[in-house]
Motif scaffolding. Structure first.
Motif, PDB file in Angstrom:
ATOM      1  N   LYS A  19       0.754  -1.144  -0.064  1.00 47.80           N
ATOM      2  CA  LYS A  19       0.153   0.145   0.010  1.00 47.80           C
ATOM      3  C   LYS A  19       0.944   1.253   0.058  1.00 47.80           C
ATOM      4  CE  LYS A  19      -1.778   0.392   3.752  1.00 47.80           C
ATOM      5  NZ  LYS A  19      -0.516   1.359   4.351  1.00 47.80           N
ATOM      6  N   THR A  20       1.864   1.377   0.944  1.00 45.47           N
ATOM      7  CA  THR A  20       2.668   2.474   0.993  1.00 45.47           C
ATOM      8  C   THR A  20       3.549   2.902  -0.134  1.00 45.47           C
ATOM      9  OG1 THR A  20       2.869   2.412   3.516  1.00 45.47           O
ATOM     10  CG2 THR A  20       4.355   3.909   2.352  1.00 45.47           C
ATOM     11  N   SER A  21       3.951   1.597  -0.758  1.00 45.52           N
ATOM     12  CA  SER A  21       4.858   1.548  -2.189  1.00 45.52           C
ATOM     13  C   SER A  21       3.996   2.277  -3.159  1.00 45.52           C
ATOM     14  CB  SER A  21       5.321   0.129  -2.418  1.00 45.52           C
ATOM     15  OG  SER A  21       6.167  -0.300  -1.440  1.00 45.52           O
ATOM     16  N   LEU A  22       2.583   1.696  -3.393  1.00 46.39           N
ATOM     17  CA  LEU A  22       1.662   2.168  -4.206  1.00 46.39           C
ATOM     18  C   LEU A  22       1.322   3.740  -4.159  1.00 46.39           C
ATOM     19  CD1 LEU A  22       0.103   1.819  -6.745  1.00 46.39           C
ATOM     20  CD2 LEU A  22      -1.961   1.176  -5.029  1.00 46.39           C
ATOM     21  N   THR A  23       1.452   4.140  -2.783  1.00 50.39           N
ATOM     22  CA  THR A  23       1.265   5.663  -2.589  1.00 50.39           C
ATOM     23  C   THR A  23       2.368   6.297  -3.363  1.00 50.39           C
ATOM     24  OG1 THR A  23      -0.056   5.346  -0.476  1.00 50.39           O
ATOM     25  CG2 THR A  23       1.215   7.431  -0.792  1.00 50.39           C
ATOM     26  N   GLU A  24       3.723   5.771  -3.134  1.00 48.68           N
ATOM     27  CA  GLU A  24       4.795   6.297  -3.642  1.00 48.68           C
ATOM     28  C   GLU A  24       4.993   6.277  -5.184  1.00 48.68           C
ATOM     29  OE1 GLU A  24       8.052   7.711  -2.060  1.00 48.68           O
ATOM     30  OE2 GLU A  24       6.590   7.767  -0.314  1.00 48.68           O
ATOM     31  N   ARG A  25       4.275   5.478  -5.669  1.00 49.04           N
ATOM     32  CA  ARG A  25       4.443   5.295  -7.247  1.00 49.04           C
ATOM     33  C   ARG A  25       3.331   6.441  -7.680  1.00 49.04           C
ATOM     34  NH1 ARG A  25       7.580   3.996 -11.229  1.00 49.04           N
ATOM     35  NH2 ARG A  25       8.089   2.107  -9.922  1.00 49.04           N
ATOM     36  N   LEU A  26       2.249   6.619  -7.124  1.00 44.73           N
ATOM     37  CA  LEU A  26       1.228   7.642  -7.493  1.00 44.73           C
ATOM     38  C   LEU A  26       1.831   8.781  -7.505  1.00 44.73           C
ATOM     39  CD1 LEU A  26      -1.902   5.865  -5.588  1.00 44.73           C
ATOM     40  CD2 LEU A  26      -1.509   5.844  -8.305  1.00 44.73           C
ATOM     41  N   LEU A  27       2.436   9.220  -6.313  1.00 45.58           N
ATOM     42  CA  LEU A  27       3.146  10.672  -6.164  1.00 45.58           C
ATOM     43  C   LEU A  27       3.929  10.776  -7.263  1.00 45.58           C
ATOM     44  CD1 LEU A  27       3.421  10.691  -2.224  1.00 45.58           C
ATOM     45  CD2 LEU A  27       1.668  11.801  -3.775  1.00 45.58           C
ATOM     46  N   HIS A  28       4.953   9.772  -7.724  1.00 47.18           N
ATOM     47  CA  HIS A  28       5.903  10.042  -8.475  1.00 47.18           C
ATOM     48  C   HIS A  28       5.282  10.104 -10.084  1.00 47.18           C
ATOM     49  CE1 HIS A  28       8.975   8.483 -11.509  1.00 47.18           C
ATOM     50  NE2 HIS A  28       9.871   9.184 -10.953  1.00 47.18           N
ATOM     51  N   HIS A  29       4.195   9.337 -10.276  1.00 47.69           N
ATOM     52  CA  HIS A  29       3.456   9.342 -11.548  1.00 47.69           C
ATOM     53  C   HIS A  29       3.056  10.919 -11.725  1.00 47.69           C
ATOM     54  CE1 HIS A  29       2.046   7.257 -15.274  1.00 47.69           C
ATOM     55  NE2 HIS A  29       0.980   8.317 -15.104  1.00 47.69           N
ATOM     56  N   ILE A  43       7.047  13.799  -6.458  1.00 46.17           N
ATOM     57  CA  ILE A  43       8.249  13.369  -5.991  1.00 46.17           C
ATOM     58  C   ILE A  43       9.073  12.962  -7.352  1.00 46.17           C
ATOM     59  CG2 ILE A  43       7.638  12.792  -3.559  1.00 46.17           C
ATOM     60  CD1 ILE A  43       7.417  10.107  -4.452  1.00 46.17           C
ATOM     61  N   ASP A  44      10.399  13.278  -7.224  1.00 44.96           N
ATOM     62  CA  ASP A  44      11.366  13.051  -8.143  1.00 44.96           C
ATOM     63  C   ASP A  44      11.830  11.712  -8.073  1.00 44.96           C
ATOM     64  OD1 ASP A  44      11.076  15.510  -9.505  1.00 44.96           O
ATOM     65  OD2 ASP A  44      12.724  16.359  -8.104  1.00 44.96           O
ATOM     66  N   GLU A  45      11.997  11.014  -6.879  1.00 43.77           N
ATOM     67  CA  GLU A  45      12.542   9.617  -6.767  1.00 43.77           C
ATOM     68  C   GLU A  45      11.761   9.086  -5.868  1.00 43.77           C
ATOM     69  OE1 GLU A  45      16.546   7.590  -4.858  1.00 43.77           O
ATOM     70  OE2 GLU A  45      16.404   9.722  -5.435  1.00 43.77           O
ATOM     71  N   GLY A  94      -1.580  -4.643 -11.387  1.00 44.80           N
ATOM     72  CA  GLY A  94      -0.325  -3.766 -11.571  1.00 44.80           C
ATOM     73  C   GLY A  94       0.841  -4.360 -10.583  1.00 44.80           C
ATOM     74  N   SER A  95       1.835  -3.272 -10.611  1.00 47.40           N
ATOM     75  CA  SER A  95       3.094  -3.172  -9.731  1.00 47.40           C
ATOM     76  C   SER A  95       3.301  -1.897  -9.195  1.00 47.40           C
ATOM     77  CB  SER A  95       4.111  -4.163 -10.353  1.00 47.40           C
ATOM     78  OG  SER A  95       5.250  -4.150  -9.659  1.00 47.40           O
ATOM     79  N   ALA A  96       3.573  -1.823  -7.992  1.00 49.61           N
ATOM     80  CA  ALA A  96       3.896  -0.441  -7.370  1.00 49.61           C
ATOM     81  C   ALA A  96       5.580  -0.390  -7.683  1.00 49.61           C
ATOM     82  CB  ALA A  96       3.543  -0.704  -5.848  1.00 49.61           C
ATOM     83  N   GLY A 104       0.718  -0.837 -14.656  1.00 51.66           N
ATOM     84  CA  GLY A 104      -0.898  -0.693 -14.548  1.00 51.66           C
ATOM     85  C   GLY A 104      -1.285   0.698 -13.680  1.00 51.66           C
ATOM     86  N   VAL A 105      -0.409   1.356 -13.260  1.00 52.09           N
ATOM     87  CA  VAL A 105      -0.656   2.676 -12.426  1.00 52.09           C
ATOM     88  C   VAL A 105      -1.338   3.567 -13.383  1.00 52.09           C
ATOM     89  CG1 VAL A 105       0.697   4.593 -11.402  1.00 52.09           C
ATOM     90  CG2 VAL A 105       1.224   2.165 -10.852  1.00 52.09           C
ATOM     91  N   PRO A 106      -0.901   3.843 -14.629  1.00 52.71           N
ATOM     92  CA  PRO A 106      -1.557   4.756 -15.307  1.00 52.71           C
ATOM     93  C   PRO A 106      -3.126   4.318 -15.568  1.00 52.71           C
ATOM     94  CG  PRO A 106       0.638   4.410 -16.400  1.00 52.71           C
ATOM     95  CD  PRO A 106       0.567   3.514 -15.411  1.00 52.71           C
ATOM     96  N   ALA A 107      -3.314   3.234 -15.750  1.00 52.37           N
ATOM     97  CA  ALA A 107      -4.758   2.883 -15.991  1.00 52.37           C
ATOM     98  C   ALA A 107      -5.457   2.880 -14.624  1.00 52.37           C
ATOM     99  CB  ALA A 107      -4.895   1.396 -16.461  1.00 52.37           C
ATOM    100  N   LEU A 108      -4.728   2.793 -13.547  1.00 52.06           N
ATOM    101  CA  LEU A 108      -5.437   3.091 -12.129  1.00 52.06           C
ATOM    102  C   LEU A 108      -5.671   4.284 -12.029  1.00 52.06           C
ATOM    103  CD1 LEU A 108      -6.225   1.734  -9.331  1.00 52.06           C
ATOM    104  CD2 LEU A 108      -3.740   2.227  -8.589  1.00 52.06           C
ATOM    105  N   LEU A 109      -4.651   5.347 -12.432  1.00 49.57           N
ATOM    106  CA  LEU A 109      -4.981   6.743 -12.244  1.00 49.57           C
ATOM    107  C   LEU A 109      -6.231   7.354 -12.873  1.00 49.57           C
ATOM    108  CD1 LEU A 109      -1.264   8.126 -11.901  1.00 49.57           C
ATOM    109  CD2 LEU A 109      -3.373   8.436 -10.152  1.00 49.57           C
ATOM    110  N   ASP A 110      -6.477   6.529 -14.236  1.00 47.85           N
ATOM    111  CA  ASP A 110      -7.682   6.820 -15.013  1.00 47.85           C
ATOM    112  C   ASP A 110      -8.728   6.458 -14.193  1.00 47.85           C
ATOM    113  OD1 ASP A 110      -6.064   7.953 -16.785  1.00 47.85           O
ATOM    114  OD2 ASP A 110      -5.958   6.282 -17.957  1.00 47.85           O
ATOM    115  N   GLY A 111      -8.840   5.293 -13.634  1.00 50.55           N
ATOM    116  CA  GLY A 111     -10.020   4.784 -12.820  1.00 50.55           C
ATOM    117  C   GLY A 111     -10.185   5.604 -11.773  1.00 50.55           C
TER     118      GLY A 111
END
Length: 667
Positions: free
Chosen positions: A16-26, A30-32, A228-230, A235-242
């Motif tokens: 869950k927390t790793s996915l949060t990081e990926r969403l913020l990066h996308h 955040i840059d990293e 998807g995978s954090a 899968g993260v772009p599609a998740l953000l669209d949802g």
């Protein structure tokens, strides 16, 4: 701009927390990307969270995608910190439930899902870790459909599962297989859609289906599922669209009267209180005076305001309807208080209604060094502001008792007291929390001027059992105008406080208390205008007399001690059931039902909460490591045999002589 307050929930270690990081990066916040193992994530800010690699406190971050501003609330995944999740649920517009593609639907996943369904929170599902060895996307999809909801809509397909090359490909709008499955699901809840399709198949295009899916998702009638995978971003772009296209945004009128809910309280570096509030209506600005709370109607001045916008905290920015903000200056604010008017939106989610079972464990904590008694009391009082469910109470000199959900919570409290407050403590062994319920009816009264009543008050009370789950109810069988309102309020508050400890020391629940007699002496003064307390009733007289009368009535009614009972479900190889059943009997577990599917047996039943930990410990050995246990509080049941007692704290009204000596001396 559309605003969305989104909660992200999962069983511990689902990513869950790793996915949060990926969403913020996308989203470019955040840059990293931080790593949980390295303690470099944006939401795990506590030192203890970084060391242990788990989320302990809810955290709010913000990002913007397209025309949608998302406040993302990262909640704990460990069941010992379910209270943090509960406080966040009441302020959400939508939720994202994360499930591991390897472990699948886990016990805490089901607990969280049941809460989301009870509250009607729109939710998407994200199956994470499709790149991990052992990932089984199809098996997890079946598990979600069978164990969570059949109204799940897979939004794409996975290729290369279990490898670093795993990818998620969203279904195209014109994909015939996807269209057929989507139409079949949506038409069950939408008769107009079905009728239009039957009349003219071409009239139901992809746009119509997408709108219907968004409408049913907003009603929590359908739940889109993404894979998807954090770690890799698949899968993260599609998740953000949802998230931006299918979940409903926050409503509310920024020009209306202020109305919001406090879901978190923390302390700043200078020790000042900071209240996290979700606004449903109106606007709060610095220097505004606002009312809050339900009981005392407190009103204080907001000294500063902050909001999180695109990953950064913006101070002195107004908190408008639909946003989450931080308020400084409210020294008496508590978790669960409403700000301004009581929110009218989603009333079943707000206030102090419980969505998860109460804590069922209690422990006593004492400082290792006697000189730290005062510091321990101050530290625990501050921690109780952040988590009211620990239900702090003083048991004796330097000893305090706390309510807990589990042993990990105890370890975290111990580390927090040492790291943040410099107090080293020791805990006693945790015990199970019981409750007392009245058995019959009882009544008692004492009148002014009639021995042995030393107080200037007349109080009569009747105690009766109430239906399970109703708590303590107070009513009047006397005229409302027979006394000043402050005296009635003093009696009611004293009744509630006294019933925290019944005849055997446990809290009394499901109890109806009626006031049958009342009387007071009006305010008296001498000729020169001075108040004569010795001839005038005060609220203190009623507060001091009520415990004596109430406990006399309760003794007459009698109480029965009830212990918490958990419902359990065990999934185990059918060949191990014969060895498992005798152990369940030893632990006083009562199987209710069992079903065999293939070589697997599903066994349901109830077990005393005090025996759950023992069952968890012994299950792997009994089932060759293949047994899976889920358990959750179900109800309270009368204790068999000799009922346990709990040491009383404070002055005991059951010992009249000692009580009066203490109270009269204090007065």
């Amino acid at each position: 701009m559309k605003r969305l307050n989104l909660g992200i929930l999962a069983h511990v270690d689902a990513g869950k927390t790793s996915l949060t990081e990926r969403l913020l990066h996308h989203a470019g916040v955040i840059d990293e990307i931080g790593r949980v193992d390295d303690g470099s994530t944006q939401t795990d800010t506590l030192a203890l969270e970084r060391r242990r690699g788990i989320t302990i406190r809810s955290a709010v971050v913000s990002f913007t995608v397209g025309g949608t501003s998302v406040n993302l609330i990262d909640t704990p995944g460990h069941p010992d910190f379910i209270a943090e999740v509960e406080r966040a649920l009441g302020v959400l517009d939508g939720a994202l439930l994360v499930v591991s593609a390897v472990e699948g639907v886990q016990p805490q996943t089901r607990v969280l899902w049941r809460a989301l369904r009870r509250l009607g929170v729109p939710a998407l599902v994200f199956v994470n870790k499709i790149d991990r060895r052992g990932a089984d996307p199809e098996g997890v999809l079946r598990g979600v459909s069978e164990r969570l909801t059949p109204a799940v809509v897979p939004m794409g397909a996975v290729s290369g599962a279990g490898s670093r090359d795993a990818r998620f490909t969203p279904f195209a709008a014109g994909d015939p297989g996807f269209t057929a499955r989507l139409l079949d699901l949506l038409s069950r809840q939408d008769d107009d859609l079905l009728a239009d399709y039957v009349e003219d198949e071409a009239a139901v295009g992809s746009g119509r289906l997408r709108a219907a899916l968004a409408a049913q998702t907003a009603r929590a009638a359908a739940h889109p599922l993404y894979f998807g995978s954090a770690m890799t971003g698949a899968g993260v772009p599609a998740l953000l669209d949802g998230i931006t296209g299918l979940l409903p945004g926050a409503g509310g009128d920024a020009e209306g009267p202020p109305s919001g809910t406090v879901f978190k309280v923390e302390r700043g570096q200078g020790g000042e209180k900071i209240a996290y509030v979700r606004m449903y209506s109106g606007t709060v600005r610095p220097r505004d005076r606002i009312g809050f709370g339900a009981a005392d109607g407190a009103e204080e001045k907001v000294t500063d305001v902050g909001v999180v916008d695109h990953g950064a905290e913006v101070l002195r920015a107004p908190v408008t309807a639909g946003r989450i903000g931080k308020l400084w200056g409210l020294g008496r604010v508590r978790v669960g208080d409403h700000i301004g008017e009581r929110p009218a939106a989603s009333p079943d989610r707000l206030g102090r209604q419980r969505h998860f079972p109460p804590p069922t464990l209690e422990t006593v904590v004492a400082p290792v060094r006697r000189a730290d008694r005062g510091a321990l009391h101050a530290a625990l009082t501050r921690l109780a502001e952040q988590d009211p469910l620990i239900n702090l109470r003083e048991d004796g000199p330097g000893e305090m008792s706390l309510l807990l959900y589990g042993e990990v919570q105890k370890e975290v409290l111990q580390a927090t007291l040492l790291d943040e407050f410099g107090v080293r403590v020791a805990f006693r062994e945790s015990t199970t929390i019981c409750v007392e319920r009245p058995v019959g009816a009882g009544a008692a009264d004492e009148a002014i001027g009639v021995d042995p009543n030393p107080f200037l008050a007349t109080v009569g009370l009747r105690v009766r059992p109430a239906p399970p789950g109703t708590g303590v109810r107070f009513g009047l069988e006397v005229e409302l105008g027979a006394m000043p309102p402050t005296f009635f309020r003093a009696v009611e508050e004293s009744v509630t406080e006294t019933l925290r400890q019944g005849l055997r020391g446990w809290q009394v629940v499901d109890c109806a208390v009626s006031m049958t007699h009342c009387g007071y002496w009006a305010r008296q003064s001498h000729s020169h205008g001075t108040f004569d307390k010795s001839m005038s009733s005060t609220a203190g007289d009623f507060r001091n007399l009520t415990p004596l009368v109430l406990m006399s009535a309760l003794k007459q009614a009698g109480t029965r001690v009830h212990e918490p009972l958990h419902g359990f479900s065990i999934e185990t190889p059918a060949s191990t059931v014969r060895a498992l059943l005798p152990v369940l009997a030893q632990l006083r577990a009562v199987p209710r039902d069992h079903r065999t599917r293939g070589g697997t047996c599903l066994l349901d039943g109830t077990i005393p909460a005090a025996r759950v930990h023992e069952l968890q410990r012994r299950l792997p050995g009994l089932t060759h490591g293949e047994g899976v246990l889920e358990s959750a509080f179900e109800r309270y049941e009368p204790v068999r045999g000799e009922p346990p007692s709990r040491p009383r704290s404070g002055v005991d009204p059951l010992d009249r002589e000692e009580y009066l000596l203490h109270v009269v001396r204090r007065v």
